[in-house]
Design an enzyme around this catalytic site. Structure first.
Site, mmCIF file in Angstrom:
data_model
loop_
_atom_site.group_PDB
_atom_site.id
_atom_site.type_symbol
_atom_site.label_atom_id
_atom_site.label_comp_id
_atom_site.label_asym_id
_atom_site.label_seq_id
_atom_site.Cartn_x
_atom_site.Cartn_y
_atom_site.Cartn_z
ATOM 1 N NE ARG A 58 -2.650 -2.275 2.852
ATOM 2 C CZ ARG A 58 -2.894 -2.367 4.150
ATOM 3 N NH1 ARG A 58 -3.507 -1.392 4.771
ATOM 4 N NH2 ARG A 58 -2.508 -3.426 4.827
ATOM 5 C CD GLU A 95 -3.782 -3.970 14.267
ATOM 6 O OE1 GLU A 95 -3.740 -3.299 13.220
ATOM 7 O OE2 GLU A 95 -4.751 -3.973 15.038
HETATM 8 O O1 LIG Z 1 2.407 -0.433 12.142
HETATM 9 P P1 LIG Z 1 2.328 -1.877 11.800
HETATM 10 O O2 LIG Z 1 1.673 -2.701 12.892
HETATM 11 O O3 LIG Z 1 3.647 -2.429 11.415
HETATM 12 O O4 LIG Z 1 1.350 -2.018 10.550
HETATM 13 C C1 LIG Z 1 1.414 -1.163 9.432
HETATM 14 C C2 LIG Z 1 1.671 -1.910 8.153
HETATM 15 O O5 LIG Z 1 0.668 -2.915 7.934
HETATM 16 C C3 LIG Z 1 0.194 -2.829 6.599
HETATM 17 O O6 LIG Z 1 0.979 -3.553 5.720
HETATM 18 P P2 LIG Z 1 0.804 -5.092 5.330
HETATM 19 O O7 LIG Z 1 2.018 -5.825 5.794
HETATM 20 O O8 LIG Z 1 -0.533 -5.602 5.755
HETATM 21 O O9 LIG Z 1 0.986 -5.086 3.769
HETATM 22 P P3 LIG Z 1 0.145 -4.729 2.481
HETATM 23 O O10 LIG Z 1 0.323 -3.262 2.276
HETATM 24 O O11 LIG Z 1 0.859 -5.531 1.473
HETATM 25 O O12 LIG Z 1 -1.304 -5.112 2.685
HETATM 26 C C4 LIG Z 1 0.301 -1.351 6.291
HETATM 27 O O13 LIG Z 1 0.296 -1.112 4.898
HETATM 28 C C5 LIG Z 1 1.598 -0.976 6.951
HETATM 29 O O14 LIG Z 1 2.721 -1.209 6.109
HETATM 30 N N1 LIG Z 2 -5.808 -2.137 11.359
HETATM 31 C C1 LIG Z 2 -5.153 -2.029 10.205
HETATM 32 N N2 LIG Z 2 -5.812 -1.657 9.076
HETATM 33 C C2 LIG Z 2 -5.144 -1.554 7.895
HETATM 34 N N3 LIG Z 2 -3.851 -1.792 7.772
HETATM 35 C C3 LIG Z 2 -3.169 -2.152 8.858
HETATM 36 N N4 LIG Z 2 -1.864 -2.464 9.040
HETATM 37 C C4 LIG Z 2 -1.695 -2.779 10.327
HETATM 38 N N5 LIG Z 2 -2.841 -2.690 11.018
HETATM 39 C C5 LIG Z 2 -3.775 -2.302 10.110
#
Ligand SMILES: O=P(O)(O)OC[C@H]1O[C@H](OP(=O)(O)OP(=O)(O)O)[C@H](O)[C@@H]1O
Ligand SMILES: Nc1ncnc2[nH]cnc12
Length: 171
Positions: A58, A95
């Protein structure tokens, strides 16, 4: 602009107990997307950064547009097995999981001024991992951290104390 109306809460995704912030309605609105790109472009210009670092998937939705508008380079952070050349690697947690993040060796250069950009700051684990990855490569300055959504109840204020952090939506 009230950006919260473009974010949809999805309960128990991708696992029970998580309220997932779905940003796709914001991408599907011309004015909201433009507002976000413009706000972060101004932030990047204010920091004096010359590089934007962003993780898949993202972070990639926003970073290239901002890099173009601010006149910065764009450096990719990817999950394992995606970058074809030699990488630096870091273990991280977020998370709803753990994993590794990687950056091509040589993508960052001595004295680069970096803004790290992502869509969501939740626990901050991903951001911590990216900061470590940036410092593995060379002597760079983290000039700013930009995240569209700040889930402030999931992290402490350590990042804000150390870095120039810009977020646009806070929960
Ligand atoms: O603060 P945190 O607890 O580390 O979470 C934040 C991260 O989680 C999500 O990524 P995700 O790994 O789900 O990847 P994506 O963008 O490929 O869905 C979001 O895009 C952040 O990069
Ligand atoms: N609650 C949440 N929603 C979307 N992206 C996330 N990445 C980590 N936690 C998330």
């Amino acid at each position: 602009m009230d950006l919260k109306k473009f974010i949809i809460d999805v309960k128990d995704f991708p696992q029970a107990g998580v309220i997932f912030k779905d940003i796709t309605p914001l991408l599907n609105d011309v004015d909201a997307f433009k507002y976000v790109i413009d706000e972060f472009t101004n932030f990047v210009k204010e920091t004096g950064a010359n590089v934007i670092v962003a993780p898949e998937a993202r972070g990639f939705l926003f970073a290239p547009a901002i890099a173009y508008a601010a006149g910065c380079r764009f450096v990719l952070v990817r999950k394992p097995g995606k970058l074809p050349r030699a990488v630096n690697d870091v273990e991280y947690s977020l998370e709803y999981g753990t994993g590794h993040l990687q950056m091509h060796k040589g993508d960052l250069r001595e004295n680069d001024k970096v803004v790290i950009l992502d869509d969501v700051l939740a626990t901050g684990g991903t951001m911590d991992g990216i900061i470590k990855l940036c410092h593995k490569e060379s002597n760079v300055d983290i000039a700013g951290i930009a995240c569209l959504i700040d889930l402030s109840f999931l992290h402490d204020d350590a990042l804000a104390k150390e870095y120039n952090v810009k977020t646009l939506i806070t929960y």
